[in-house]
Design a protein around this motif. Structure first.
Motif, PDB file in Angstrom:
ATOM      1  N   THR A   1     -57.453 -61.138  38.592  1.00  0.00           N
ATOM      2  CA  THR A   1     -57.903 -63.159  38.869  1.00  0.00           C
ATOM      3  C   THR A   1     -59.163 -62.831  38.360  1.00  0.00           C
ATOM      4  OG1 THR A   1     -59.252 -61.813  41.179  1.00  0.00           O
ATOM      5  CG2 THR A   1     -56.869 -62.772  41.864  1.00  0.00           C
ATOM      6  N   LEU A   2     -59.799 -61.981  37.931  1.00  0.00           N
ATOM      7  CA  LEU A   2     -60.729 -62.832  36.810  1.00  0.00           C
ATOM      8  C   LEU A   2     -60.466 -63.487  35.946  1.00  0.00           C
ATOM      9  CD1 LEU A   2     -63.528 -61.648  36.673  1.00  0.00           C
ATOM     10  CD2 LEU A   2     -62.960 -59.963  35.172  1.00  0.00           C
ATOM     11  N   ASN A   3     -60.574 -64.615  35.496  1.00  0.00           N
ATOM     12  CA  ASN A   3     -60.922 -65.689  34.595  1.00  0.00           C
ATOM     13  C   ASN A   3     -61.055 -64.891  33.754  1.00  0.00           C
ATOM     14  OD1 ASN A   3     -59.986 -68.207  33.647  1.00  0.00           O
ATOM     15  ND2 ASN A   3     -61.247 -69.186  34.830  1.00  0.00           N
ATOM     16  N   VAL A   4     -60.394 -64.872  32.735  1.00  0.00           N
ATOM     17  CA  VAL A   4     -60.855 -64.497  31.435  1.00  0.00           C
ATOM     18  C   VAL A   4     -61.090 -65.293  30.873  1.00  0.00           C
ATOM     19  CG1 VAL A   4     -60.274 -62.817  29.339  1.00  0.00           C
ATOM     20  CG2 VAL A   4     -60.046 -62.423  31.513  1.00  0.00           C
ATOM     21  N   GLN A   5     -62.191 -65.788  29.718  1.00  0.00           N
ATOM     22  CA  GLN A   5     -62.094 -66.762  28.403  1.00  0.00           C
ATOM     23  C   GLN A   5     -63.205 -66.859  28.101  1.00  0.00           C
ATOM     24  OE1 GLN A   5     -64.104 -69.591  31.501  1.00  0.00           O
ATOM     25  NE2 GLN A   5     -65.548 -68.563  32.749  1.00  0.00           N
ATOM     26  N   GLN A   6     -63.321 -68.266  27.060  1.00  0.00           N
ATOM     27  CA  GLN A   6     -64.533 -67.718  25.504  1.00  0.00           C
ATOM     28  C   GLN A   6     -64.589 -66.889  25.511  1.00  0.00           C
ATOM     29  OE1 GLN A   6     -68.564 -69.944  26.329  1.00  0.00           O
ATOM     30  NE2 GLN A   6     -68.185 -70.001  28.504  1.00  0.00           N
ATOM     31  N   GLU A   7     -63.617 -66.079  24.849  1.00  0.00           N
ATOM     32  CA  GLU A   7     -64.098 -65.093  24.468  1.00  0.00           C
ATOM     33  C   GLU A   7     -64.214 -65.058  23.024  1.00  0.00           C
ATOM     34  OE1 GLU A   7     -59.722 -63.769  23.524  1.00  0.00           O
ATOM     35  OE2 GLU A   7     -60.063 -63.071  21.105  1.00  0.00           O
ATOM     36  N   LEU A   8     -65.211 -63.309  23.262  1.00  0.00           N
ATOM     37  CA  LEU A   8     -65.750 -63.261  22.263  1.00  0.00           C
ATOM     38  C   LEU A   8     -65.097 -61.832  20.609  1.00  0.00           C
ATOM     39  CD1 LEU A   8     -69.612 -62.123  23.833  1.00  0.00           C
ATOM     40  CD2 LEU A   8     -68.768 -64.236  22.252  1.00  0.00           C
ATOM     41  N   PHE A   9     -64.627 -61.389  21.572  1.00  0.00           N
ATOM     42  CA  PHE A   9     -63.911 -60.041  21.133  1.00  0.00           C
ATOM     43  C   PHE A   9     -62.765 -60.003  21.707  1.00  0.00           C
ATOM     44  CE2 PHE A   9     -63.425 -55.357  21.204  1.00  0.00           C
ATOM     45  CZ  PHE A   9     -63.058 -55.626  20.556  1.00  0.00           C
ATOM     46  N   LYS A  10     -61.414 -58.816  20.547  1.00  0.00           N
ATOM     47  CA  LYS A  10     -60.827 -58.467  21.882  1.00  0.00           C
ATOM     48  C   LYS A  10     -60.138 -57.365  21.622  1.00  0.00           C
ATOM     49  CE  LYS A  10     -56.820 -61.767  20.667  1.00  0.00           C
ATOM     50  NZ  LYS A  10     -55.443 -62.444  21.247  1.00  0.00           N
ATOM     51  N   ILE A  11     -59.644 -56.616  22.522  1.00  0.00           N
ATOM     52  CA  ILE A  11     -58.439 -55.151  21.332  1.00  0.00           C
ATOM     53  C   ILE A  11     -57.052 -56.177  22.326  1.00  0.00           C
ATOM     54  CG2 ILE A  11     -58.028 -53.324  22.152  1.00  0.00           C
ATOM     55  CD1 ILE A  11     -60.348 -52.199  21.454  1.00  0.00           C
TER      56      ILE A  11
END
Ligand code: GLC
Ligand code: CA
Length: 512
Positions: free
Chosen positions: A480-490
């Protein structure tokens, strides 16, 4: 607290195996200096060198014969002073390995101590009063000299324990208190060694078996009292010098003994490929193993418990591995390593990378070299490029090398990894850059667990506004965590109606 630690990311170098500049088959100090630009390019700003002092190398240099002299096979003291200077010119710091618990049996102190007649060094080591007196609760060597008594060892038989006395006296006929001036003199000698290197540009020490000094010191209070003397010396005379311990109990090391940092690992027990606690959970059960599907709870509980106890006083150092552990790539494949490295470089404290882990070097089981035994497999030469015969490590004939380079045709090399934007090396470089630009992710930023689910999803907040989320498993998982404003991803993720779906093996650093 040295100010540079806030944003320090260390690179550990085993000098034998990094880069050979004079073609004798063994790495050297000038070789490290030549590679400083490579290390800086990766984003590491501090180095730890394993012992590079004169030694008979029965334990790869952890058996010191002269604390203040570089072993000729690595070069000269001047070469090391030059390394300090070249590193400082690049904004980097260099710490040396201090081995206070024991010396080599070839150290002049020991050669004098083992003489049958009383002399200045008689009590520099711990001896029983009679060669037949070998209390079974300790490890002794008997009958190697004419002195009537047995000497206490700290590790291998060739490493007699220096005498820092006892906290609790159980055998008054040969034990002395740690407060005895003869025992305190041993620590004075060690302070002198520290001053020698600090005065010549060294930035501090990784302290070998730091908890091992005073014997019969169950709670380590006497040992801690010695280290507080060292910390006082630093605070007064070398406030930017750091001390990091191989103690593996941060509350004792940092809160009681005054170390700036302590390693999170497990040197007390027989090491296995998961013997460093941070990654530990059981065979094929590491949190990062994609088929394990376990909560991060087991892996993190000891770390977090210690972290909350020491906050404000110092740091915990997590490692990719070291010269004593199997390489991390022995346990995790490349896709798993990517997530493990993302965590390593986004935790509070001062992270340490072992040379070669940035390219995924292999653990190569082989015959023991210089007291390495199973550890030898993690000590092979750095793989620089695809040139023959030694992958750029040395121009010597392969038969002359300290250890052979990885002979697999697909052995990764630094040059190859630099050219591939998707390589592990470039991932490490990217993560180091994000950490250095984002104070939340550095040593001091708080850590608060946001999610730690049985499906493997883990998320934590760093500082006020930066969060990291992981799904290391081979299946998509939701949170349920709202993932937003990404700095980096794999990997990848989608957010819909307040639910985030993290695809298999995904990690995201984002602003919150
Ligand atoms: C530490 C070192 C290890 C060495 C031992 C004895 O655990 O990391 O390499 O053999 O101490 O000095
Ligand atoms: Ca050399």
């Amino acid at each position: 607290m040295p100010s540079w630690l806030k944003n320090a990311v260390f690179y550990e170098i085993y000098p034998q195996s990094y880069y050979d500049t004079n073609g004798d088959g063994i790495g050297d100090i000038n070789g490290i200096t030549e590679k400083l630009d490579y290390i800086k390019f990766l984003g590491f700003n501090a180095l730890w060198l394993n012992p590079c002092y004169v030694s008979p190398f029965m334990d790869a240099g952890y058996d010191v014969e002269d604390y203040c002299k570089v072993a000729p096979r690595y070069g000269t003291n001047e070469a090391l002073y030059n390394l300090f200077e070249q590193a400082h010119n690049r904004g980097m710091h260099v710490i040396l390995d201090l081995v206070p618990g024991h010396t080599s049996d070839q150290h002049p102190w020991f050669k004098q101590s083992r003489l049958p007649t009383k002399n200045e060094m008689t009590d520099r080591y711990t001896w029983t009063d009679c060669v037949w007196n070998r209390p079974p609760e300790y490890s002794w060597v008997a009958g190697m000299s004419d002195r009537d008594g047995c000497f206490l060892i700290n590790f291998f038989n060739s490493q007699p324990a220096l005498n820092y006395g006892f906290n609790e006296i159980t055998h008054p006929e040969w034990q002395m208190s740690y407060t005895d001036p003869r025992a305190q003199a041993t620590f004075d000698a060690m302070l002198e060694v520290m001053r020698f290197w600090l005065d010549r540009g060294c930035d501090g020490f990784r302290v070998d078996m730091a908890d091992s000094l005073v014997k019969n010191d169950e709670e380590k209070t006497a040992t801690a009292s010695l280290w507080r003397r060292a910390r006082k010396m630093l605070d007064e005379s070398y406030p930017e010098a750091m001390l990091i311990s191989e103690w593996c109990n941060a509350p004792r090391s940092v809160n009681n003994a005054g170390f700036h940092c302590d390693f999170l690992l497990n040197h007390q027990y027989k090491m296995t490929h998961y013997g460093f606690r941070y990654w530990e959970n059981g065979v094929n059960k590491s949190y990062f193993c994609k088929t394990a599907h376990v909560s991060a709870h087991n892996m993190l509980s000891k770390y977090l418990d210690e972290l909350y106890q020491i906050q404000g006083n110092g740091y915990i150092s997590v490692i990719s591995g070291n010269h004593d552990t199997e390489r991390i790539s022995y346990m995790l494949d490349e896709s798993e390593l990517r997530l493990a490295y993302t965590m390593l470089l986004t935790l509070p404290g001062v992270p340490f990378f072992y040379y070669g882990d940035e390219i995924g070097m292999r653990y190569i089981p082989q015959q023991s070299k210089e007291g390495g035994f199973h550890r030898t497999g993690s000590r092979t030469p750095m793989q620089w490029d695809n040139s023959l015969p030694n992958l750029g490590f040395s121009t010597a004939d392969a038969s002359k090398l300290y250890l052979q380079v990885d002979d697999q045709p697909n052995a990764p090399t630094a040059v190859q990894c630099q050219a591939n934007p998707d390589s592990l090396l470039n991932l490490v470089k990217k993560l180091n850059a994000i950490r250095s630009e984002n104070e939340d992710l550095q040593a001091d930023g708080q850590m608060k667990i946001l999610v730690c689910d049985d499906n493997g999803v883990l998320a934590y907040l760093r500082g006020e506004h930066t969060a990291v989320v992981f799904n290391p498993t081979d299946k998509a998982q939701t949170t349920t965590l709202n993932v937003q404003q990404e700095l980096f991803k794999i990997g990848s993720y989608t957010v819909k109606d307040g639910i985030t779906t993290l695809e298999s093996q995904t990690a995201v650093i984002f602003k919150i």
